[in-house]
Write a protein that holds these residues in place. Sequence first.
Motif, PDB file in Angstrom:
ATOM      1  N   TYR A  56       0.732  -1.113  -0.007  1.00  0.00           N
ATOM      2  CA  TYR A  56      -0.035  -0.095  -0.124  1.00  0.00           C
ATOM      3  C   TYR A  56       0.948   1.138  -0.119  1.00  0.00           C
ATOM      4  N   THR A  66     -11.116   4.401   1.174  1.00  0.00           N
ATOM      5  CA  THR A  66      -9.845   4.465   2.039  1.00  0.00           C
ATOM      6  C   THR A  66      -8.827   4.639   1.179  1.00  0.00           C
ATOM      7  N   GLU A  67      -7.808   5.641   2.052  1.00  0.00           N
ATOM      8  CA  GLU A  67      -6.743   6.054   1.436  1.00  0.00           C
ATOM      9  C   GLU A  67      -5.618   5.013   1.761  1.00  0.00           C
ATOM     10  N   ALA A  69      -2.694   5.074   2.458  1.00  0.00           N
ATOM     11  CA  ALA A  69      -1.887   5.405   3.988  1.00  0.00           C
ATOM     12  C   ALA A  69      -2.891   4.694   4.995  1.00  0.00           C
ATOM     13  N   GLN A  70      -3.938   4.749   5.087  1.00  0.00           N
ATOM     14  CA  GLN A  70      -4.851   4.176   6.087  1.00  0.00           C
ATOM     15  C   GLN A  70      -5.024   2.641   5.971  1.00  0.00           C
ATOM     16  N   HIS A  71      -4.862   2.188   4.628  1.00  0.00           N
ATOM     17  CA  HIS A  71      -4.861   0.615   4.750  1.00  0.00           C
ATOM     18  C   HIS A  71      -3.443   0.121   5.043  1.00  0.00           C
ATOM     19  N   ALA A  73      -1.635   1.635   7.270  1.00  0.00           N
ATOM     20  CA  ALA A  73      -1.398   1.725   9.031  1.00  0.00           C
ATOM     21  C   ALA A  73      -2.342   0.271   9.596  1.00  0.00           C
ATOM     22  N   HIS A  74      -3.454   0.173   8.756  1.00  0.00           N
ATOM     23  CA  HIS A  74      -4.283  -0.882   9.415  1.00  0.00           C
ATOM     24  C   HIS A  74      -3.609  -2.273   9.587  1.00  0.00           C
TER      25      HIS A  74
END
Length: 106
Positions: A56, A66-67, A69-71, A73-74
Amino acid sequence: MVPAVGLMLVLYGCAETSTQRMINANNHNGLAEYYTQQAQELRGKAKQWEFTAEYYDKHSEPHGKTEPAQHAAHCRAIAQNYVKAAEEADALAQEHRAMRPHGMIQ
């Protein structure tokens, strides 16, 4: 046929797991090995999630709402949960190694 399947499910549900048998038999060497193996598997899963997070990071085009960066981080949070679980399995393995009878070789 249905009653036979139902009976099989009930018997399967009552079956003792290998870890339960080791606990009941005070097989600390076996439990230490089991938890060591679990730790290795958990670390492998953590690496897979970290690899996904890196994907990602490298492919920053948006995927839905969903961005990336959010993926990422998850995925890293999941990886850290697996790392923590691996550390806990290592601690359990160490505890069971300490419980082995004196003079027993690994």
